[in-house]
Scaffold this motif. Structure first.
Motif, PDB file in Angstrom:
ATOM      1  N   THR A  15       0.836  -1.206   0.000  1.00  0.00           N
ATOM      2  CA  THR A  15       0.000   0.000   0.000  1.00  0.00           C
ATOM      3  C   THR A  15       0.866   1.250   0.000  1.00  0.00           C
ATOM      4  OG1 THR A  15      -1.733  -1.162   1.226  1.00  0.00           O
ATOM      5  CG2 THR A  15      -1.816   1.246   1.233  1.00  0.00           C
ATOM      6  N   LEU A  16       1.921   1.246   0.811  1.00  0.00           N
ATOM      7  CA  LEU A  16       2.843   2.379   0.853  1.00  0.00           C
ATOM      8  C   LEU A  16       3.490   2.601  -0.515  1.00  0.00           C
ATOM      9  CD1 LEU A  16       4.684   1.811   4.256  1.00  0.00           C
ATOM     10  CD2 LEU A  16       3.080   3.642   3.716  1.00  0.00           C
ATOM     11  N   VAL A  17       3.915   1.514  -1.129  1.00  0.00           N
ATOM     12  CA  VAL A  17       4.544   1.613  -2.451  1.00  0.00           C
ATOM     13  C   VAL A  17       3.576   2.221  -3.459  1.00  0.00           C
ATOM     14  CG1 VAL A  17       5.470   0.289  -4.389  1.00  0.00           C
ATOM     15  CG2 VAL A  17       6.154  -0.280  -2.057  1.00  0.00           C
ATOM     16  N   ALA A  18       2.323   1.785  -3.426  1.00  0.00           N
ATOM     17  CA  ALA A  18       1.314   2.310  -4.355  1.00  0.00           C
ATOM     18  C   ALA A  18       1.112   3.807  -4.147  1.00  0.00           C
ATOM     19  CB  ALA A  18      -0.002   1.563  -4.167  1.00  0.00           C
ATOM     20  N   PHE A  19       1.036   4.240  -2.894  1.00  0.00           N
ATOM     21  CA  PHE A  19       0.879   5.665  -2.575  1.00  0.00           C
ATOM     22  C   PHE A  19       2.044   6.475  -3.140  1.00  0.00           C
ATOM     23  CE2 PHE A  19      -1.786   4.974   1.529  1.00  0.00           C
ATOM     24  CZ  PHE A  19      -2.957   5.027   0.780  1.00  0.00           C
ATOM     25  N   VAL A  20       3.245   5.998  -2.824  1.00  0.00           N
ATOM     26  CA  VAL A  20       4.447   6.760  -3.163  1.00  0.00           C
ATOM     27  C   VAL A  20       4.677   6.806  -4.675  1.00  0.00           C
ATOM     28  CG1 VAL A  20       6.949   6.851  -2.905  1.00  0.00           C
ATOM     29  CG2 VAL A  20       5.520   6.305  -0.932  1.00  0.00           C
ATOM     30  N   GLN A  21       4.591   5.669  -5.329  1.00  0.00           N
ATOM     31  CA  GLN A  21       4.819   5.638  -6.774  1.00  0.00           C
ATOM     32  C   GLN A  21       3.712   6.358  -7.529  1.00  0.00           C
ATOM     33  OE1 GLN A  21       7.703   1.834  -7.581  1.00  0.00           O
ATOM     34  NE2 GLN A  21       5.519   1.533  -7.931  1.00  0.00           N
ATOM     35  N   GLY A  22       2.505   6.355  -6.960  1.00  0.00           N
ATOM     36  CA  GLY A  22       1.389   7.043  -7.594  1.00  0.00           C
ATOM     37  C   GLY A  22       1.582   8.552  -7.634  1.00  0.00           C
ATOM     38  N   ALA A  23       2.428   9.060  -6.728  1.00  0.00           N
ATOM     39  CA  ALA A  23       2.662  10.509  -6.682  1.00  0.00           C
ATOM     40  C   ALA A  23       3.553  10.964  -7.831  1.00  0.00           C
ATOM     41  CB  ALA A  23       3.293  10.900  -5.353  1.00  0.00           C
ATOM     42  N   GLY A  24       4.290  10.026  -8.425  1.00  0.00           N
ATOM     43  CA  GLY A  24       5.149  10.360  -9.557  1.00  0.00           C
ATOM     44  C   GLY A  24       6.527  10.847  -9.138  1.00  0.00           C
ATOM     45  N   SER A 109       0.638  13.541   2.740  1.00  0.00           N
ATOM     46  CA  SER A 109       1.619  14.016   3.713  1.00  0.00           C
ATOM     47  C   SER A 109       2.825  13.094   3.760  1.00  0.00           C
ATOM     48  CB  SER A 109       0.979  14.093   5.108  1.00  0.00           C
ATOM     49  OG  SER A 109      -0.088  15.012   5.116  1.00  0.00           O
ATOM     50  N   LEU A 110       2.569  11.788   3.606  1.00  0.00           N
ATOM     51  CA  LEU A 110       3.661  10.816   3.593  1.00  0.00           C
ATOM     52  C   LEU A 110       4.613  11.083   2.429  1.00  0.00           C
ATOM     53  CD1 LEU A 110       4.987   8.113   4.509  1.00  0.00           C
ATOM     54  CD2 LEU A 110       3.414   6.969   2.946  1.00  0.00           C
ATOM     55  N   VAL A 111       4.053  11.319   1.266  1.00  0.00           N
ATOM     56  CA  VAL A 111       4.877  11.594   0.082  1.00  0.00           C
ATOM     57  C   VAL A 111       5.682  12.878   0.280  1.00  0.00           C
ATOM     58  CG1 VAL A 111       4.831  12.161  -2.378  1.00  0.00           C
ATOM     59  CG2 VAL A 111       3.388  10.328  -1.490  1.00  0.00           C
ATOM     60  N   ASN A 112       5.038  13.915   0.835  1.00  0.00           N
ATOM     61  CA  ASN A 112       5.752  15.173   1.094  1.00  0.00           C
ATOM     62  C   ASN A 112       6.895  14.956   2.075  1.00  0.00           C
ATOM     63  OD1 ASN A 112       4.186  16.721  -0.604  1.00  0.00           O
ATOM     64  ND2 ASN A 112       2.734  17.313   0.979  1.00  0.00           N
ATOM     65  N   ALA A 113       6.646  14.153   3.109  1.00  0.00           N
ATOM     66  CA  ALA A 113       7.687  13.861   4.099  1.00  0.00           C
ATOM     67  C   ALA A 113       8.867  13.143   3.446  1.00  0.00           C
ATOM     68  CB  ALA A 113       7.114  13.016   5.236  1.00  0.00           C
ATOM     69  N   ILE A 114       8.564  12.198   2.561  1.00  0.00           N
ATOM     70  CA  ILE A 114       9.620  11.461   1.861  1.00  0.00           C
ATOM     71  C   ILE A 114      10.458  12.404   1.010  1.00  0.00           C
ATOM     72  CG2 ILE A 114      10.000   9.824  -0.037  1.00  0.00           C
ATOM     73  CD1 ILE A 114       7.760   8.121   1.198  1.00  0.00           C
ATOM     74  N   ARG A 115       9.800  13.309   0.301  1.00  0.00           N
ATOM     75  CA  ARG A 115      10.529  14.258  -0.547  1.00  0.00           C
ATOM     76  C   ARG A 115      11.435  15.152   0.300  1.00  0.00           C
ATOM     77  NH1 ARG A 115       8.553  13.837  -5.655  1.00  0.00           N
ATOM     78  NH2 ARG A 115       6.346  13.377  -5.955  1.00  0.00           N
ATOM     79  N   PHE A 116      10.932  15.633   1.429  1.00  0.00           N
ATOM     80  CA  PHE A 116      11.726  16.493   2.303  1.00  0.00           C
ATOM     81  C   PHE A 116      12.955  15.758   2.829  1.00  0.00           C
ATOM     82  CE2 PHE A 116       7.950  19.361   3.088  1.00  0.00           C
ATOM     83  CZ  PHE A 116       8.555  20.489   2.594  1.00  0.00           C
ATOM     84  N   MET A 117      12.746  14.523   3.301  1.00  0.00           N
ATOM     85  CA  MET A 117      13.860  13.773   3.876  1.00  0.00           C
ATOM     86  C   MET A 117      14.896  13.415   2.813  1.00  0.00           C
ATOM     87  SD  MET A 117      12.119  11.376   6.836  1.00  0.00           S
ATOM     88  CE  MET A 117      10.864  10.626   5.776  1.00  0.00           C
ATOM     89  N   ALA A 118      14.428  13.058   1.625  1.00  0.00           N
ATOM     90  CA  ALA A 118      15.348  12.730   0.536  1.00  0.00           C
ATOM     91  C   ALA A 118      16.169  13.945   0.120  1.00  0.00           C
ATOM     92  CB  ALA A 118      14.573  12.181  -0.658  1.00  0.00           C
ATOM     93  N   ALA A 119      15.635  15.133   0.383  1.00  0.00           N
ATOM     94  CA  ALA A 119      16.338  16.379   0.048  1.00  0.00           C
ATOM     95  C   ALA A 119      17.299  16.816   1.158  1.00  0.00           C
ATOM     96  CB  ALA A 119      15.330  17.484  -0.234  1.00  0.00           C
TER      97      ALA A 119
END
Length: 203
Positions: A15-24, A109-119
């Motif tokens: 489910t997490l993978v689907a959320f994250v990859q769906g964001a592009g 929010s999860l996707v935004n958090a991932i982008r911030f941390m990756a940056a």
């Protein structure tokens, strides 16, 4: 962006993978325990971010996280968990983790958090690292810990450049935080945001 999500619950991981990859714009690899996560980091990295389930096999509290952080292909490592004591989250951050993501977090929010941390940002939900005086106010509940720090800078009348220097971040990153917090608290400009913070007695 390439990230690794390591979690022993198949359904939740998928489910997490689907959320994250769906964001592009984010490519995801997965692992089901610590050892397979380390194997993938070594064979398929470097990863922009590695998300580790705090309770999955092999973690041994924060020892597993520290093992992954020692890998050159995993410069940013964060914890993800259904629940973790505040003390554990604080210990993880002090040990160099990029953040902590609750599994209950909304997908966007999860996707935004991932982008911030990756940056290179640190991400921890506000209520885990601040006192009750902040987390109980409706405005504070809408903001991440970093956004609250930026809002404090605005309330003090500081420029984006000054806030960036105080927080050891880039000015474009501060601009992004300012834009996000405007939207979350319904402010049209810096003055209005500062007034809302003052009226709420956040600082």
């Amino acid at each position: 962006m390439l990230i690794l999500i390591a979690d022993d619950h198949d359904l939740l991981r998928d489910t997490l993978v689907a959320f994250v990859q769906g964001a592009g714009g984010i490519e995801v690899r997965t692992a089901h325990d610590l050892e397979s996560a380390i194997t993938r980091v070594r064979a398929q990295g470097p990863f922009d971010l590695v998300l580790l389930d705090y309770n999955m096999p092999g973690m041994n509290r924060l020892e597993g996280m520290k093992r992954v952080m020692a890998e050159p292909n995993a410069p940013c490592v964060a914890l993800i968990s259904g629940e973790a004591p505040r003390a554990v989250v604080q210990e993880a951050i002090e040990a160099g983790a990029s953040g902590f993501v609750p599994k209950t977090m909304p997908a966007k929010s999860l996707v935004n958090a991932i982008r911030f941390m990756a940056a290179g940002e640190k991400f921890v939900p506000l209520d885990l690292l601040t006192g009750a005086e902040h987390s109980t106010h409706p405005i504070a509940k809408k903001l991440t810990r970093r956004e609250l720090q930026v809002l404090e800078g605005l309330a003090d009348g500081k420029s984006n450049k000054e806030i960036a220097r105080d927080l050891d971040l880039s000015e474009p990153t501060i601009k992004l935080h300012v834009k996000n917090l405007y939207r979350k608290i319904g402010a049209a400009n810096r003055t209005q945001a500062a007034l809302l913070a003052r009226e709420a007695k956040l600082f």
